[in-house]
Design an enzyme around this catalytic site. Structure first.
Site, short mmCIF file in Angstrom:
data_model
loop_
_atom_site.label_atom_id
_atom_site.label_comp_id
_atom_site.label_asym_id
_atom_site.label_seq_id
_atom_site.Cartn_x
_atom_site.Cartn_y
_atom_site.Cartn_z
CG HIS A 16 96.78 24.54 131.96
ND1 HIS A 16 97.92 24.13 132.62
CD2 HIS A 16 96.43 23.50 131.16
CE1 HIS A 16 98.23 22.90 132.23
NE2 HIS A 16 97.33 22.50 131.34
CD GLU B 202 106.01 -3.12 140.34
OE1 GLU B 202 105.91 -4.21 140.94
OE2 GLU B 202 105.62 -2.03 140.82
CG HIS C 67 100.44 -12.22 142.16
ND1 HIS C 67 99.57 -11.47 142.90
CD2 HIS C 67 101.69 -11.88 142.57
CE1 HIS C 67 100.26 -10.71 143.74
NE2 HIS C 67 101.54 -10.92 143.55
CG HIS D 152 98.90 23.50 127.06
ND1 HIS D 152 98.99 22.80 125.88
CD2 HIS D 152 97.94 22.89 127.79
CE1 HIS D 152 98.12 21.80 125.90
NE2 HIS D 152 97.47 21.83 127.05
#
Length: 663
Positions: free
Chosen positions: A266, A413, A475, A33
């Site tokens: 890129h 999280e 959950h 890249h």
């Protein structure tokens, strides 16, 4: 009349050499890249030449500045910087870029390339790991008397638009601003392009306002090609006493190429023709893979001289510190080595223990760990009261309480797990993070990174089954445990009771290599007389053997071990004697030799039944018959939910009887 040959000053020559080498490296590999690697070269030159403090002769020196290349696809630039800076990265290593077994892999990998401080590549995670490193620097300095003599450095990170589009970046940026990590400096290469096209195709927000809203200082460098301007910005950022700083450098992707400014640079090599064109624009006329001695001298007189002097001064400082504070110095050196075994709490006495949720068992261990291990550090994603990881009497880690070791990560999280990776890569703290098991999905990419980096991260995942009850299928984890077990290098434990829980935790915090996930119940489970703490590290063991010859085995984990014992007792009364195997960890079991494994799972394959109220995926390796849950759960009282799905002793006994005897 030809134009006069451009005379390059030292900085211009060095930047041109770096860019030209990047072109050569990628062209030879025919892979890589070049875009960002070319446009960000002046910024990294300014950082390494004028500011970064590290010593190539001691690449693991604990008080060095940390640098994370969050945009890991620009690795050719980092490897070239490490080469000219004096690290053990040779020109031959650069020529071997992206080749099997090389020291210069496609994306930076910790432990493979000297000078690489973090594995990176999945965009955004590098930012979060840098935040973790900055957290570690601040926390460690505050935990020791005269702690700034032991730990005082900056954390730098280079990212691009792609990193900032990933959701984890905002989690980490928000947290860093909240904690006021003033020694964290993020260099944002705003080059206007992503892989598929200009950033305007997918990104139009005002990044400056985004960072200001997240409590960051913002410095805007209009000409990212100016070494002087970038260096001044870094110098200003280092003076911040309040918040982290982002330096936005405006560049043109693929600088020098005929396609300069285009997303087409890129991820594709420039090739020989365009590479030669770019080098001519830089005024660089050296043969391929040739760097003038003046460039190496430039870095010897700057980066190398500064780092060597800093390392030697630190050695003198810590020698005096060790004499003045011998106990603290011993703890510090153990902490930097991530040692844990000598700091574990005394084992609990379970003789009179009543039934308790294994999350409660885990919480008790964490509280005891904070008392016995001065460098224990961790917390929960806003569910500490539910995961039982809140440490009584410990203030929350913050800008005002950096000496605290209890972190409130907020509802972040993914960033929580990635920051833990950065903290462990930094060294000096033994960490844990906690949340509900179902949300391990949010953390998966960072858990995978910890496994790849082979760092001793510890995850406490509670609310581990259908017994979550009323919160229902959103959950109730079903497939999450199978997902965790599928990750290489991650050891997973699902303990049966308080005894097995403590054994698993003691093992996890004794390790210095590789992550561990411990899966814990919400509901109370009995402390079983037959469970054996000493056998948990084996991963599986015979828990119950009937008086008569067994005709089958029930292999269970977690709360289902007690259920298996109850079901086996019912079947034994009906003349169907069964053994019960507790199998807290597949990975530890697989580490046993074949003979030992055969002694535990010694009955015929089709006479073994696995029992786990989670997905049965993977259990076919150990048992010919499986009892589990291969649908989503349901909302209701936990006992009613378990009965609905067939997880009572009577129901399990009936299922096992049918599976083994056909009746």
């Amino acid at each position: 009349m030809k134009n006069a040959k451009k005379t390059l000053n030292t900085a211009e020559l060095s930047v041109a050499a770096i860019r030209s080498t990047v072109i050569d490296v990628i062209n030879k590999a025919n892979s890589g890249h070049p875009g960002m690697a070319l446009d960000a070269a002046p910024a990294l030159y300014a950082l390494f030449h004028d500011h970064l403090v590290a010593d190539p002769a001691h690449p693991q020196w604990g008080n060095r500045d940390r640098f994370v290349l969050s945009s890991g696809h620009a690795s050719s630039l980092l490897y070239t910087m490490l080469h000219v800076s004096g690290y053990d990265v040779s020109m031959d290593d650069l020529k071997n870029f992206r080749q099997l077994g090389s020291k210069t892999p496609g994306h930076p990998e910790i432990g493979v390339t000297p000078g690489v401080d973090a594995t990176s590549g999945p965009l955004g995670q590098g930012i979060a790991q840098a935040v973790g490193m900055a957290i570690a620097e601040k926390a460690i300095a505050a935990q020791y008397p005269e702690g700034e003599k032991l730990m005082s450095h900056y954390t730098y990170c280079l990212c691009g638009d792609g990193c900032l589009e990933e959701g984890i970046s905002q989690e980490a940026i928000s947290l860093a601003g909240h904690l006021r990590l003033n020694k964290l400096i993020l260099i944002y290469d705003e080059n206007g392009a992503t892989l598929d096209g200009p950033t305007s195709d997918s990104l139009t927000e005002n990044q400056k306002l985004r960072f200001l809203a997240s409590e960051w200082n913002v410095i805007d460098v209009k000409d990212g090609n100016s070494v002087e301007a970038v260096s001044k910005a870094i110098g200003k950022a280092k003076k911040s006493q309040d918040y982290p700083t982002v330096i936005i450098i405006h560049t043109k992707i693929g600088f020098g190429s005929k396609l300069e400014g285009s997303h087409k640079t890129h991820g594709s090599p420039l090739g020989a023709e365009d590479g030669a064109y770019a080098k001519s624009r830089y005024g660089y006329e050296e043969p391929d893979f040739t760097i003038p001695e003046a460039v190496y001298e430039d870095f010897r007189n700057s980066f190398l001289a500064r780092g060597t002097a800093a390392y030697e001064a630190y050695e003198e400082t810590t020698k005096a510190y060790a004499e003045a504070h011998p106990q603290e110095w011993r703890v510090f050196t153990d902490a930097m080595a991530l040692k844990g075994k000598g700091y574990l709490p005394k084992p609990r006495d379970f003789a009179e223990s009543k039934a308790e949720a294994t999350r409660t068992s885990g919480g008790k261990f964490i509280s005891d760990l904070h008392a016995s291990m001065p460098f224990a550090f961790g917390g929960s994603a806003d569910v500490a009261g539910s995961t039982k990881t809140n440490v009584k009497g410990e203030p929350i880690f913050s800008f005002d309480n950096p000496q605290s070791r209890d972190v409130h990560w907020g509802i972040r999280e993914f960033a929580m797990a990635a920051c833990q990776n950065g903290i462990l890569l930094h060294g000096g703290l033994r960490t844990y993070v906690a949340c509900f098991c179902v949300f391990a999905d949010y953390m998966k990419a960072a858990i995978r990174m910890a496994a790849l980096e082979e760092i001793p991260a510890v995850y406490l995942f509670t609310h581990d089954s259908l017994a979550v009850g009323e919160d229902g299928p959103t959950h109730q984890p079903i497939e999450q445990l199978a997902m965790l077990r599928s990750i290489p290098n991650l050891e997973v434990f699902r303990p049966a009771d308080a005894k097995e829980s403590e054994a698993a935790l003691r093992y996890a915090f004794s390790k210095t290599k590789g992550p561990t996930a411990i899966i814990l119940t919400r509901q109370d489970v009995p402390v079983l007389p037959l469970t054996d703490e000493s056998k948990v590290e084996d991963g599986a063991y015979l828990l119950y053997v009937p008086a008569k010859k067994a005709v089958g085995q029930i292999i269970a984990t977690g709360s289902e071990v007690a259920l298996a014992l109850d079901a086996a007792a019912l079947l034994e009364k009906k003349g169907l004697p069964l053994e019960v195997v507790s199998m807290p960890s597949w990975e530890r079991f697989e580490a046993l030799d074949e003979a030992k494994k055969a002694k535990i799972l010694h009955l015929p394959y089709d006479k073994r039944v696995s029992l786990e109220m989670l997905s049965t995926f993977g259990w076919a390796k150990y048992a010919g018959k499986q009892i589990g849950v291969d649908t989503f759960g349901a909302s209701g009282k936990d006992k009613m939910v378990l009965e609905h799905f067939g997880f009572t002793a009577i129901q399990i006994a009936g299922q096992v009887s049918v599976l083994l005897e056909g009746k």
